[in-house]
Design an enzyme around this catalytic site. Structure first.
Site, short mmCIF file in Angstrom:
data_model
loop_
_atom_site.label_atom_id
_atom_site.label_comp_id
_atom_site.label_asym_id
_atom_site.label_seq_id
_atom_site.Cartn_x
_atom_site.Cartn_y
_atom_site.Cartn_z
N LYS A 100 0.82 -1.22 0.00
CA LYS A 100 0.00 0.00 0.00
C LYS A 100 0.85 1.26 0.00
O LYS A 100 0.62 2.18 -0.80
CB LYS A 100 -0.92 -0.01 1.22
CG LYS A 100 -1.73 1.25 1.40
CD LYS A 100 -2.28 1.35 2.81
CE LYS A 100 -1.17 1.65 3.79
NZ LYS A 100 -1.67 1.96 5.14
N THR A 101 1.86 1.33 0.87
CA THR A 101 2.67 2.54 0.98
C THR A 101 3.40 2.82 -0.32
O THR A 101 3.51 3.98 -0.76
CB THR A 101 3.68 2.40 2.14
OG1 THR A 101 2.97 2.14 3.35
CG2 THR A 101 4.49 3.68 2.31
N ASP A 104 -4.80 8.27 3.45
CA ASP A 104 -4.35 6.93 3.85
C ASP A 104 -5.23 6.43 5.00
O ASP A 104 -5.76 7.23 5.78
CB ASP A 104 -2.89 7.00 4.28
CG ASP A 104 -2.28 5.63 4.50
OD1 ASP A 104 -2.81 4.63 3.96
OD2 ASP A 104 -1.25 5.55 5.20
N GLU A 105 -5.36 5.11 5.12
CA GLU A 105 -6.12 4.49 6.21
C GLU A 105 -7.52 5.09 6.32
O GLU A 105 -7.99 5.44 7.40
CB GLU A 105 -5.38 4.64 7.55
CG GLU A 105 -3.95 4.11 7.56
CD GLU A 105 -3.87 2.59 7.57
OE1 GLU A 105 -4.92 1.94 7.41
OE2 GLU A 105 -2.76 2.06 7.73
N GLN A 114 -9.35 -3.94 8.29
CA GLN A 114 -8.46 -3.46 9.34
C GLN A 114 -9.03 -2.22 10.04
O GLN A 114 -8.28 -1.44 10.62
CB GLN A 114 -7.07 -3.17 8.76
CG GLN A 114 -6.39 -4.41 8.19
CD GLN A 114 -4.97 -4.13 7.75
OE1 GLN A 114 -4.10 -3.82 8.57
NE2 GLN A 114 -4.72 -4.27 6.46
N ARG A 131 0.10 -9.41 11.09
CA ARG A 131 1.39 -8.81 11.45
C ARG A 131 2.52 -9.82 11.24
O ARG A 131 3.69 -9.44 11.21
CB ARG A 131 1.42 -8.37 12.93
CG ARG A 131 0.40 -7.32 13.37
CD ARG A 131 0.33 -6.13 12.48
NE ARG A 131 -0.69 -6.30 11.46
CZ ARG A 131 -0.76 -5.64 10.32
NH1 ARG A 131 0.17 -4.77 10.01
NH2 ARG A 131 -1.72 -5.86 9.45
#
Length: 768
Positions: free
Chosen positions: A32-33, A223-224, A254, A607
């Site tokens: 994503k980043t 973002d997010e 998430q 994670r």
């Protein structure tokens, strides 16, 4: 354009299509980043002025990482992008526009402690019961109102809200909110929620300002996005209205911050706001093994309320997910610590490759004790921030007064520190005088003889002159020189230097570390304004998620799952997977809450890169009482083909606190036995209410004591008797030795073998 070469087709499409509304649904570990940063770089490469690009994140760390990546592609132009957290970006705008809504440009930003301190003062002044009007409750109530754009006026006029407060026997909550708002305004202060609330007010009441920033921010990226609240959603929608070049990035699976006001519907219903929306799905997970990804998929499939996607991995299959059962939380801790040591020795991992994730902070105790016994170095995230330490907050309060002497909380904090004869009685007189004449505390302090009777005028004049001297010096000196001047002339450095205790030396060193940080800031070349005022703004906006970079330290990481979002580790232990703990007991009343808990579990699983271990205990102390625990429904929702189950078999009573032996009974089932997978978990979710449990289980069940269980008198036990133990279940006494009160029994328990128990502690019941 080489930066496009390393993208997969879905990533590349999301990067290249920059016009119009877009939503990038980014599964865990999907790069994503990289996509966000390359999309911004691509805009600049196409000729878009970086000053016209706004990128909003949720942590300063995320924006810093993105800017660094963008600069590698486009160079120095990356510095011109408007990029940062919601709070930092809109605080910057408010500094420019604040006077339009009645605030000074140098307004103070109150942190949570400042806000709660002010609320405590208001509760005392209103003579309200602080147990009924608990400060945390009131603070959260006001915060929720602001995040939903409900002003204190609307709060008081809303009949439904007033009825709810009256029903909770807190009818004056709205009055407290009103008083709090007016006191912040008088002090020239905004709290964290105000930075968004006041931005909404500004954009709503000043169309010229809205138009100015709509023209400035022609391209928006968020973002997010699944973590946005109503206030953030409204700002973004207003700013994007003119050009609609808005791209939101996130993963509904998430969304775990409803308790902070995040609204998952913002991402689920994004298409309603933008019918021309283009959706790009990043579904390949580059982080985790195939087994970990499949486990995550099988869990999240139970949620009804989600965007459709098919996350997959082309990495190695990897180990199956180990599920370990312990008999107590202490044994669980020992099990995890031993697992880390064993894995580290056999696979050559570093300690920093391991993380222990838990649902609540209280669970860290058992983990810490076990790690210490094995000399395993560890770090707990979410502890006291450097900037929350008393000595740091004291000096920063002086900094705040230098630039905004109307700051009421800063005055109360340092007016008598170091001691100068201006105690609580004086502060109370100042507050009363300020309220009586409807002026600020600072105005009273500057003219004490006019407002306060008594002999404290000289001390107050001295304090006022001290703060005024700081303000004068700040106009001539850089950030470090100003900070050092204030630290010296306030008396704080001398106060701490004369304290020879260990704590005193530590506090003095912390002040020196703060000054070192300001020195480093003052020497930066990448920013134009290096004044102490700007440094103050930066540290006021640090978020809880902006952790220090401890990559150079080889320690095991311990943290709540909420704190782990955005991180990754080679080995992850998710502990405490028990009903009423995870999922939380508070989540079992509605499907919405239960689905958020499931998303939290999904975040924990994803994670892990290489190995994932899930643990639970069959008993745990809660509020001082030993409680039997049942395995979490979330474990049962995992497709059994991906699991390896293990149970620890103790050889001593878990009641004597001696732990357990190395003997373990492993239930590693043959892969052939999983050739018929159990029915999809989603079908279970569709046929049961959120609080119901599936009827079948692949896990051994903890023993549930017989209703009305009462331990029998040790004098009544005889060889051959059938007995019941509170945790081990039913068994038979095979031997008794010793005399009262120290009779020791050997009891055979089905599945556990013989156990030796001291009857005065063992809580055995004779089965009639």
């Amino acid at each position: 354009m080489d930066y496009l070469a390393g993208l997969n087709p879905q990533q590349r499409a999301a990067v290249e299509n920059t016009e119009g509304p877009a939503m990038i649904v980014a599964g865990a570990g999907s790069g994503k980043t990289r996509v966000i940063t390359y999309r911004v770089a691509h805009l600049i490469q196409k000729g878009v002025d970086p000053f016209n690009i706004l990128v909003l994140t949720f942590t300063n760390k995320a924006s810093k990482d993105m800017r660094e990546r963008i600069s590698k592609v486009v160079g120095a132009e990356a510095k011109s992008i408007w990029m940062g957290t919601f709070h930092s970006v809109f605080a910057k705008i408010l500094r420019v526009e604040a006077q339009k809504i009645g605030y000074p440009p140098n307004f103070t930003i109150y942190d949570t402690d400042d806000s709660k301190s002010l609320l405590r003062s208001i509760l005392r002044e209103m003579q309200l019961d602080d147990k009924l009007y608990n400060v945390n409750f009131v603070y959260n109530r006001i915060s929720a109102a602001k995040n939903n754009l409900i002003s204190h006026t609307e709060y008081l006029e809303n009949a439904e809200i007033q009825a709810e407060d009256s029903g909770n026997k807190r009818p004056l909550t709205g009055v407290i909110y009103e008083t709090y708002t007016k006191r912040c305004f008088k002090a020239g202060a905004m709290d964290f929620d105000d930075l968004l609330f006041k931005t909404n007010v500004l954009l709503k009441t000043h169309p010229d300002v809205l138009n100015k920033y709509q023209q400035k921010f022609r391209y928006l990226m968020v973002d997010e996005y699944q973590d946005t609240n109503f206030s953030q959603y409204t700002i973004v929608k207003k700013l994007a209205a003119a050009y609609q070049n808005i791209c939101v990035v996130g993963d509904d699976a998430q969304s775990i911050y409803a308790f902070r006001g995040a609204n998952i519907q913002n991402i689920l219903n994004f298409e309603r706001d933008y019918p021309e929306l283009q959706v790009y799905k990043l579904e390949q997970n580059y982080r985790s093994t195939q087994n970990i990804v499949e486990v995550a998929n099988s869990i999240i499939a139970n949620n009804k309320n989600q965007l459709e996607k098919n996350v997959f991995s082309e990495n190695e299959s990897g180990d199956r997910i180990k599920v370990q059962r312990a008999f107590t939380d202490n044994e669980e801790g020992k099990l995890v610590a031993e697992g880390i040591m064993q894995e580290r020795t056999s696979k050559g991992y570093n300690y920093k490759d391991f993380a222990i994730l838990y649902r609540t902070n209280a669970q860290s105790r058992a983990m810490e004790e076990a790690l210490r016994k094995l000399n395993v170095p560890y770090k707990i995230y979410g502890g006291l921030s450097f900037y929350q330490r008393k000595e740091i907050k004291d000096l920063i309060a002086y900094f705040r007064l230098t630039f905004n002497p109307g700051d009421e909380e800063a005055i109360k904090r340092v007016i008598n520190y170091p001691r100068r004869g201006l105690g609580d009685t004086t502060v109370e007189k100042i507050i009363v005088a300020a309220d009586k004449h409807d002026i600020t505390m600072w105005q009273v302090i500057c003219n004490p003889a006019q407002y306060i009777e008594g002999r404290i005028a000289n001390q107050l004049n001295d304090f006022a002159m001290l703060i005024q001297s700081f303000a004068a010096e700040s106009k001539k000196l850089d950030a470090y020189e100003t900070a050092l001047y204030i630290a010296q002339h306030s008396g704080i450095l001398k106060e701490l230097h004369t304290d020879d205790s260990i704590e005193g030396r530590s506090r003095y060193e912390n002040i020196q570390e703060l000054l070192n940080g300001i020195k480093e800031f003052a020497e930066r070349e990448d920013i134009e304004d290096r004044s102490l005022a700007i440094f103050m703004q930066d540290i006021a906006l640090l978020t809880n998620d902006d952790r220090q970079d401890d990559k150079e330290k080889d320690t095991v990481s311990l943290m709540t799952i909420h704190s782990a979002k955005g991180l990754e580790f080679k080995n992850v232990f998710v502990v405490g997977l028990e009903e009423n703990l995870f999922p939380s007991q508070m989540s079992l009343n509605s499907r919405t809450d239960l689905e958020e808990e499931r998303r939290l579990f999904y975040v924990a699983i994803t994670r892990a890169e290489k190995k994932l271990t899930l643990t639970y205990a069959t008993s745990r102390y809660r509020w001082g009482t030993l409680t039997s625990c049942e395995p979490s429904r979330f474990i049962e929702e995992i497709n059994a083909r991906y699991l390896e189950l293990e149970v620890v078999k103790p050889t001593k009573s878990v009641l004597d606190g001696q732990g357990f032996s190395d003997e373990r009974r492993t239930w590693t089932q043959q892969r052939d036995s999983f050739s018929k997978p159990k029915p999809a978990a989603a079908s279970t979710a569709n046929t049961s209410t959120p609080a119901q449990r599936p009827k079948t289980s692949i896990l051994p069940k903890a023993h549930v004591p017989t209703p009305g269980f009462t331990a029998s008198n040790p004098a009544e036990f005889q060889n051959g008797m059938d007995v019941e133990h509170e945790k081990f279940g039913f068994g038979k006494i095979v031997n008794l030795e010793g005399a009262l009160p120290d009779i020791k029994a050997t009891v055979f328990f089905q599945g556990l073998g013989n156990k030796q128990l001291l009857l005065k502690f063992a809580k055995l019941r004779i089965v009639k």
